[in-house]
Design an enzyme around this catalytic site. Structure first.
Site, PDB file in Angstrom:
ATOM      1  N   PRO A   9      14.776 -20.219  56.852  1.00 37.36           N
ATOM      2  CG  PRO A   9      15.399 -19.671  54.702  1.00 37.36           C
ATOM      3  CD  PRO A   9      15.544 -19.556  56.108  1.00 37.36           C
ATOM      4  CG  ASN A  10      12.047 -23.699  53.073  1.00 32.88           C
ATOM      5  OD1 ASN A  10      10.714 -23.014  52.856  1.00 32.88           O
ATOM      6  ND2 ASN A  10      13.127 -23.361  52.362  1.00 32.88           N
ATOM      7  NE  ARG A  17      13.539 -27.935  53.674  1.00 29.60           N
ATOM      8  CZ  ARG A  17      14.508 -27.285  53.952  1.00 29.60           C
ATOM      9  NH1 ARG A  17      14.920 -26.972  55.423  1.00 29.60           N
ATOM     10  NH2 ARG A  17      15.530 -26.778  53.037  1.00 29.60           N
ATOM     11  CE1 TYR A  22      18.137 -30.063  55.883  1.00 33.98           C
ATOM     12  CE2 TYR A  22      16.373 -30.487  54.243  1.00 33.98           C
ATOM     13  CZ  TYR A  22      17.615 -29.947  54.423  1.00 33.98           C
ATOM     14  OH  TYR A  22      18.172 -29.220  53.595  1.00 33.98           O
ATOM     15  CG  ASN A  73      19.901 -24.783  60.188  1.00 30.35           C
ATOM     16  OD1 ASN A  73      20.403 -24.274  59.268  1.00 30.35           O
ATOM     17  ND2 ASN A  73      19.527 -26.025  60.536  1.00 30.35           N
ATOM     18  CB  ALA A  76      18.465 -21.596  51.416  1.00 32.18           C
ATOM     19  CG  ASP A  86      27.452  -6.844  55.751  1.00 34.76           C
ATOM     20  OD1 ASP A  86      28.685  -7.283  55.835  1.00 34.76           O
ATOM     21  OD2 ASP A  86      26.785  -6.060  55.012  1.00 34.76           O
ATOM     22  CD  GLU A  97      27.802 -22.030  59.479  1.00 34.21           C
ATOM     23  OE1 GLU A  97      28.729 -21.504  59.901  1.00 34.21           O
ATOM     24  OE2 GLU A  97      27.370 -22.470  58.178  1.00 34.21           O
ATOM     25  CG  HIS A  99      24.134 -26.049  58.540  1.00 24.54           C
ATOM     26  ND1 HIS A  99      23.280 -25.193  57.955  1.00 24.54           N
ATOM     27  CD2 HIS A  99      25.326 -25.340  58.513  1.00 24.54           C
ATOM     28  CE1 HIS A  99      23.927 -23.933  57.761  1.00 24.54           C
ATOM     29  NE2 HIS A  99      25.158 -24.197  58.209  1.00 24.54           N
ATOM     30  CB  SER A 101      22.166 -31.967  55.893  1.00 23.44           C
ATOM     31  OG  SER A 101      22.106 -30.688  55.568  1.00 23.44           O
ATOM     32  NE  ARG A 106      21.751 -31.383  51.284  1.00 22.97           N
ATOM     33  CZ  ARG A 106      20.644 -31.091  51.723  1.00 22.97           C
ATOM     34  NH1 ARG A 106      20.423 -30.177  52.993  1.00 22.97           N
ATOM     35  NH2 ARG A 106      19.534 -30.676  50.909  1.00 22.97           N
TER      36      ARG A 106
HETATM   37  C1  DQA Z   1      20.419 -26.563  56.548  1.00 33.12           C
HETATM   38  C2  DQA Z   1      21.323 -27.065  55.251  1.00 33.12           C
HETATM   39  C3  DQA Z   1      21.158 -25.746  54.026  1.00 33.12           C
HETATM   40  O1  DQA Z   1      21.693 -26.056  53.014  1.00 33.12           O
HETATM   41  C4  DQA Z   1      19.511 -26.110  53.666  1.00 33.12           C
HETATM   42  O2  DQA Z   1      19.331 -24.973  52.668  1.00 33.12           O
HETATM   43  C5  DQA Z   1      18.690 -26.020  54.714  1.00 33.12           C
HETATM   44  C6  DQA Z   1      18.919 -26.503  55.904  1.00 33.12           C
HETATM   45  C7  DQA Z   1      20.403 -27.843  57.196  1.00 33.12           C
HETATM   46  O3  DQA Z   1      20.285 -27.744  58.431  1.00 33.12           O
HETATM   47  O4  DQA Z   1      20.900 -29.096  57.126  1.00 33.12           O
HETATM   48  O5  DQA Z   1      17.581 -25.500  54.568  1.00 33.12           O
HETATM   49  O6  DQA Z   1      20.856 -25.549  57.044  1.00 33.12           O
END
Ligand code: DQA
Length: 155
Positions: A9-10, A17, A22, A73, A76, A86, A97, A99, A101, A106
């Site tokens: 999401p987002n 954003r 980011y 990624n 949240a 699961d 995985e 991210h 950031s 954080r």
């Molecule tokens: C994120 C880090 C997460 O904590 C956050 O909710 C995101 C982006 C990152 O790519 O740094 O939406 O996954």
């Protein structure tokens, strides 16, 4: 070899954003970058983003059925979705995985937990969008049948 690059999401709002966290690369640019980086290491990247958790779960279930490596990624959802835990647990091809950031650095304590990490062959965080390039390199190195992505729940 095909690899799924799945974004939660987002992340579709990348570039607009919180660019101070980011960066300024847009999601459309990230897709182009991932496709190119994948080609350079002999992979075919299928890059997707969703704001709907069930859609991500469906993609992960298909990845499990087809033994497709996944770069994830989960944004949240990473921090609280037991359904995501699961879904990742059943993956047998490598799961990396990513991210942009580094959530562990954080201030919000909720970001310090990941339900993905126990199932991940590797975690790449805090490298900006270059983390996706690094993840593609990891997948290319591990290959589809390394078994290193097999979830044990113990890592
Ligand atoms: C994120 C880090 C997460 O904590 C956050 O909710 C995101 C982006 C990152 O790519 O740094 O939406 O996954």
């Amino acid at each position: 070899m095909r690899v799924l690059v799945l974004n939660g999401p987002n992340l579709g709002r990348l570039g607009r954003r919180q660019p101070e966290i980011y960066g300024s690369t847009t999601y459309a640019e990230l897709v182009e970058l991932c496709v190119g980086w994948a080609r350079e290491v002999g992979l075919e990247a299928d890059v997707r983003q969703t704001n709907h958790e069930g859609e991500l779960l469906d993609w992960l279930n298909t990845a499990a059925d087809e033994a497709t490596p996944v770069i994830l990624n989960a944004a949240a959802w990473t921090h609280y979705s037991y359904a995501l835990f699961d879904a990742c647990a059943q993956l047998e091809a490598p799961l990396v995985e990513v991210h942009i950031s580094d959530p562990t650095q954080r201030p919000e304590v909720f970001r310090h937990t990941s339900v993905v990490t126990p199932h991940a062959a590797r975690v790449i965080a805090g490298q900006g969008v270059d983390g996706y390039r690094q993840a593609l390199e990891v997948v290319a190195t591990l290959g589809p049948d390394s078994g290193m992505g097999r979830a044990t729940g113990e890592r």
